[in-house]
Design a protein around this motif. Structure first.
Motif, PDB file in Angstrom:
ATOM      1  N   ASP A  37     -10.260   0.153  -4.106  1.00  0.00           N
ATOM      2  CA  ASP A  37      -8.809   0.276  -3.965  1.00  0.00           C
ATOM      3  C   ASP A  37      -8.430   0.640  -2.530  1.00  0.00           C
ATOM      4  O   ASP A  37      -7.626  -0.024  -1.903  1.00  0.00           O
ATOM      5  CB  ASP A  37      -8.269   1.319  -4.944  1.00  0.00           C
ATOM      6  N   PHE A  38      -9.019   1.682  -2.014  1.00  0.00           N
ATOM      7  CA  PHE A  38      -8.728   2.137  -0.648  1.00  0.00           C
ATOM      8  C   PHE A  38      -9.826   1.593   0.269  1.00  0.00           C
ATOM      9  O   PHE A  38     -10.789   2.266   0.586  1.00  0.00           O
ATOM     10  CB  PHE A  38      -8.594   3.659  -0.608  1.00  0.00           C
ATOM     11  N   ASP A  39      -9.625   0.336   0.680  1.00  0.00           N
ATOM     12  CA  ASP A  39     -10.647  -0.459   1.343  1.00  0.00           C
ATOM     13  C   ASP A  39     -10.574  -0.441   2.870  1.00  0.00           C
ATOM     14  O   ASP A  39     -11.216  -1.240   3.539  1.00  0.00           O
ATOM     15  CB  ASP A  39     -10.558  -1.900   0.848  1.00  0.00           C
ATOM     16  N   GLY A  40      -9.755   0.441   3.438  1.00  0.00           N
ATOM     17  CA  GLY A  40      -9.647   0.524   4.887  1.00  0.00           C
ATOM     18  C   GLY A  40      -8.631  -0.426   5.495  1.00  0.00           C
ATOM     19  O   GLY A  40      -8.474  -0.465   6.714  1.00  0.00           O
ATOM     20  N   LYS A  41      -7.917  -1.188   4.672  1.00  0.00           N
ATOM     21  CA  LYS A  41      -6.954  -2.165   5.187  1.00  0.00           C
ATOM     22  C   LYS A  41      -5.506  -1.681   5.090  1.00  0.00           C
ATOM     23  O   LYS A  41      -4.588  -2.392   5.477  1.00  0.00           O
ATOM     24  CB  LYS A  41      -7.117  -3.492   4.435  1.00  0.00           C
ATOM     25  N   ASP A  42      -5.307  -0.475   4.587  1.00  0.00           N
ATOM     26  CA  ASP A  42      -3.942   0.035   4.417  1.00  0.00           C
ATOM     27  C   ASP A  42      -3.234   0.277   5.745  1.00  0.00           C
ATOM     28  O   ASP A  42      -2.034   0.055   5.863  1.00  0.00           O
ATOM     29  CB  ASP A  42      -3.941   1.321   3.590  1.00  0.00           C
ATOM     30  N   GLY A  43      -3.969   0.727   6.751  1.00  0.00           N
ATOM     31  CA  GLY A  43      -3.352   1.070   8.025  1.00  0.00           C
ATOM     32  C   GLY A  43      -2.778  -0.119   8.780  1.00  0.00           C
ATOM     33  O   GLY A  43      -1.888   0.059   9.616  1.00  0.00           O
ATOM     34  N   THR A  44      -3.252  -1.319   8.485  1.00  0.00           N
ATOM     35  CA  THR A  44      -2.753  -2.510   9.161  1.00  0.00           C
ATOM     36  C   THR A  44      -1.842  -3.346   8.268  1.00  0.00           C
ATOM     37  O   THR A  44      -1.514  -4.479   8.597  1.00  0.00           O
ATOM     38  CB  THR A  44      -3.924  -3.385   9.645  1.00  0.00           C
ATOM     39  N   SER A  45      -1.429  -2.790   7.146  1.00  0.00           N
ATOM     40  CA  SER A  45      -0.593  -3.502   6.176  1.00  0.00           C
ATOM     41  C   SER A  45       0.805  -2.909   6.142  1.00  0.00           C
ATOM     42  O   SER A  45       1.015  -1.763   6.536  1.00  0.00           O
ATOM     43  CB  SER A  45      -1.204  -3.382   4.774  1.00  0.00           C
ATOM     44  N   ASN A  46       1.751  -3.696   5.642  1.00  0.00           N
ATOM     45  CA  ASN A  46       3.075  -3.161   5.285  1.00  0.00           C
ATOM     46  C   ASN A  46       2.991  -2.708   3.836  1.00  0.00           C
ATOM     47  O   ASN A  46       2.300  -3.333   3.029  1.00  0.00           O
ATOM     48  CB  ASN A  46       4.168  -4.229   5.372  1.00  0.00           C
ATOM     49  N   HIS A  47       3.702  -1.648   3.513  1.00  0.00           N
ATOM     50  CA  HIS A  47       3.693  -1.134   2.143  1.00  0.00           C
ATOM     51  C   HIS A  47       5.113  -1.050   1.618  1.00  0.00           C
ATOM     52  O   HIS A  47       6.051  -0.723   2.359  1.00  0.00           O
ATOM     53  CB  HIS A  47       3.043   0.253   2.102  1.00  0.00           C
ATOM     54  N   LEU A  48       5.255  -1.328   0.332  1.00  0.00           N
ATOM     55  CA  LEU A  48       6.526  -1.173  -0.354  1.00  0.00           C
ATOM     56  C   LEU A  48       6.379  -0.052  -1.356  1.00  0.00           C
ATOM     57  O   LEU A  48       5.295   0.173  -1.896  1.00  0.00           O
ATOM     58  CB  LEU A  48       6.902  -2.469  -1.084  1.00  0.00           C
ATOM     59  N   ILE A  49       7.477   0.637  -1.592  1.00  0.00           N
ATOM     60  CA  ILE A  49       7.479   1.680  -2.609  1.00  0.00           C
ATOM     61  C   ILE A  49       8.750   1.535  -3.433  1.00  0.00           C
ATOM     62  O   ILE A  49       9.818   1.245  -2.897  1.00  0.00           O
ATOM     63  CB  ILE A  49       7.320   3.091  -2.004  1.00  0.00           C
ATOM     64  N   ALA A  50       8.587   1.691  -4.731  1.00  0.00           N
ATOM     65  CA  ALA A  50       9.715   1.548  -5.650  1.00  0.00           C
ATOM     66  C   ALA A  50       9.997   2.881  -6.320  1.00  0.00           C
ATOM     67  O   ALA A  50       9.083   3.630  -6.666  1.00  0.00           O
ATOM     68  CB  ALA A  50       9.398   0.510  -6.720  1.00  0.00           C
ATOM     69  N   SER A  51      11.286   3.139  -6.494  1.00  0.00           N
ATOM     70  CA  SER A  51      11.678   4.335  -7.235  1.00  0.00           C
ATOM     71  C   SER A  51      12.543   3.912  -8.415  1.00  0.00           C
ATOM     72  O   SER A  51      13.268   2.918  -8.357  1.00  0.00           O
ATOM     73  CB  SER A  51      12.415   5.330  -6.339  1.00  0.00           C
ATOM     74  N   LEU A  52      12.443   4.669  -9.474  1.00  0.00           N
ATOM     75  CA  LEU A  52      13.241   4.484 -10.677  1.00  0.00           C
ATOM     76  C   LEU A  52      13.919   5.811 -10.950  1.00  0.00           C
ATOM     77  O   LEU A  52      13.243   6.821 -11.146  1.00  0.00           O
ATOM     78  CB  LEU A  52      12.357   4.072 -11.857  1.00  0.00           C
ATOM     79  N   ASN A  53      15.244   5.795 -10.888  1.00  0.00           N
ATOM     80  CA  ASN A  53      16.019   7.024 -11.085  1.00  0.00           C
ATOM     81  C   ASN A  53      15.529   8.154 -10.180  1.00  0.00           C
ATOM     82  O   ASN A  53      15.414   9.305 -10.590  1.00  0.00           O
ATOM     83  CB  ASN A  53      15.991   7.446 -12.561  1.00  0.00           C
ATOM     84  N   GLY A  54      15.199   7.788  -8.928  1.00  0.00           N
ATOM     85  CA  GLY A  54      14.824   8.786  -7.934  1.00  0.00           C
ATOM     86  C   GLY A  54      13.363   9.186  -7.896  1.00  0.00           C
ATOM     87  O   GLY A  54      12.964   9.974  -7.040  1.00  0.00           O
ATOM     88  N   GLU A  55      12.539   8.662  -8.802  1.00  0.00           N
ATOM     89  CA  GLU A  55      11.110   9.007  -8.828  1.00  0.00           C
ATOM     90  C   GLU A  55      10.285   7.807  -8.381  1.00  0.00           C
ATOM     91  O   GLU A  55      10.524   6.687  -8.821  1.00  0.00           O
ATOM     92  CB  GLU A  55      10.683   9.404 -10.253  1.00  0.00           C
ATOM     93  N   TYR A  56       9.280   8.033  -7.532  1.00  0.00           N
ATOM     94  CA  TYR A  56       8.400   6.952  -7.108  1.00  0.00           C
ATOM     95  C   TYR A  56       7.556   6.477  -8.281  1.00  0.00           C
ATOM     96  O   TYR A  56       6.877   7.284  -8.937  1.00  0.00           O
ATOM     97  CB  TYR A  56       7.488   7.402  -5.976  1.00  0.00           C
ATOM     98  N   VAL A  57       7.600   5.156  -8.541  1.00  0.00           N
ATOM     99  CA  VAL A  57       6.917   4.618  -9.720  1.00  0.00           C
ATOM    100  C   VAL A  57       6.109   3.355  -9.455  1.00  0.00           C
ATOM    101  O   VAL A  57       5.386   2.896 -10.337  1.00  0.00           O
ATOM    102  CB  VAL A  57       7.923   4.338 -10.860  1.00  0.00           C
ATOM    103  N   GLY A  58       6.234   2.766  -8.265  1.00  0.00           N
ATOM    104  CA  GLY A  58       5.526   1.519  -8.017  1.00  0.00           C
ATOM    105  C   GLY A  58       5.287   1.282  -6.541  1.00  0.00           C
ATOM    106  O   GLY A  58       5.950   1.872  -5.686  1.00  0.00           O
ATOM    107  N   THR A  59       4.332   0.405  -6.255  1.00  0.00           N
ATOM    108  CA  THR A  59       3.981   0.110  -4.877  1.00  0.00           C
ATOM    109  C   THR A  59       3.293  -1.243  -4.778  1.00  0.00           C
ATOM    110  O   THR A  59       2.844  -1.803  -5.781  1.00  0.00           O
ATOM    111  CB  THR A  59       3.073   1.215  -4.288  1.00  0.00           C
ATOM    112  N   ALA A  60       3.223  -1.761  -3.585  1.00  0.00           N
ATOM    113  CA  ALA A  60       2.425  -2.947  -3.252  1.00  0.00           C
ATOM    114  C   ALA A  60       2.217  -2.932  -1.745  1.00  0.00           C
ATOM    115  O   ALA A  60       2.941  -2.247  -1.022  1.00  0.00           O
ATOM    116  CB  ALA A  60       3.134  -4.235  -3.663  1.00  0.00           C
ATOM    117  N   ARG A  61       1.221  -3.691  -1.303  1.00  0.00           N
ATOM    118  CA  ARG A  61       1.020  -3.820   0.130  1.00  0.00           C
ATOM    119  C   ARG A  61       1.015  -5.291   0.510  1.00  0.00           C
ATOM    120  O   ARG A  61       0.700  -6.163  -0.302  1.00  0.00           O
ATOM    121  CB  ARG A  61      -0.245  -3.119   0.604  1.00  0.00           C
ATOM    122  N   ILE A  62       1.391  -5.518   1.767  1.00  0.00           N
ATOM    123  CA  ILE A  62       1.410  -6.864   2.330  1.00  0.00           C
ATOM    124  C   ILE A  62       0.449  -6.880   3.513  1.00  0.00           C
ATOM    125  O   ILE A  62       0.584  -6.072   4.429  1.00  0.00           O
ATOM    126  CB  ILE A  62       2.818  -7.247   2.834  1.00  0.00           C
TER     127      ILE A  62
END
Length: 145
Positions: A37-62
Motif C-alpha cells: 500500500d505505502f510503496d514509496g510513490k506517495d510523495g510524487t503523486s497528487n492525492h484527493l481526500i473526501a469528506s462526508l458531513n465533515g469527516e474524512y472518509v475516502g481518498t485516492a492518488r494520482i
C-alpha cells in the motif's frame, strides 16, 4: 442530506487522514501488506481526500506515468461512507484534475467487484482479470482527448 466534498489534499496537513483511511480499507479490511500500500510513490503523486458531513472518509492518488498518461490508484472509501457516491465523486474529481493537465489517457487497476463504477465513468476493460496484492483486478483505460 449527506454532504460529500472531494478536494485535492494538502499532503502535509492531511497525510495522517489519508494514511488512516488506506490502512483501514486496504490493510485491515482487505489484508493488503502495508509495504504494498505505502510503496514509496506517495510523495510524487497528487492525492484527493473526501469528506462526508465533515469527516474524512475516502481518498485516492494520482500518479503521472509520463506526459500523456496518468494512473488513479489507492481509491479507498471507509465502510461507513459506502453507498453515498463517495467513490464516484472521488473518481470524477480525479478525472477533472487530470484533464486540467493536458493528459490524454487515464489508467486504473480496478478491483473486479467495482469495475461497473468505472465503466459508468467511461473506462474500458483491457485484458483479463489478474491478481494484485491477492485481490482480483482488471486493467481499465479511459481516453480524455
Amino acid at each position: 442530506m449527506s454532504d460529500v466534498i472531494v478536494k485535492v489534499a494538502d499532503w502535509g496537513k492531511e497525510f495522517a487522514a489519508i494514511q488512516a483511511i488506506r490502512k483501514s480499507v486496504f490493510q485491515e479490511e482487505q489484508g493488503v501488506d502495508s509495504a504494498i500500500d505505502f510503496d514509496g510513490k506517495d510523495g510524487t503523486s497528487n492525492h484527493l481526500i473526501a469528506s462526508l458531513n465533515g469527516e474524512y472518509v475516502g481518498t485516492a492518488r494520482i500518479r503521472y506515468l509520463d506526459e500523456t498518461t496518468a494512473k488513479i490508484e489507492r481509491l479507498a472509501v471507509l465502510p461507513i461512507a459506502r453507498g453515498y457516491g463517495v467513490g464516484k465523486k472521488i473518481m470524477q474529481k480525479a478525472l477533472e484534475v487530470i484533464d486540467s493537465k493536458n493528459i490524454l489517457e487515464v489508467l486504473i487497476h480496478a478491483q473486479e467487484y467495482i469495475k461497473g463504477l468505472h465503466q459508468k465513468l467511461g473506462f474500458q476493460q483491457e485484458g483479463e482479470v489478474f491478481e494484485e496484492a491477492g485481490i482480483r483486478h482488471v486493467k481499465m483505460r479511459r481516453k480524455l482527448k
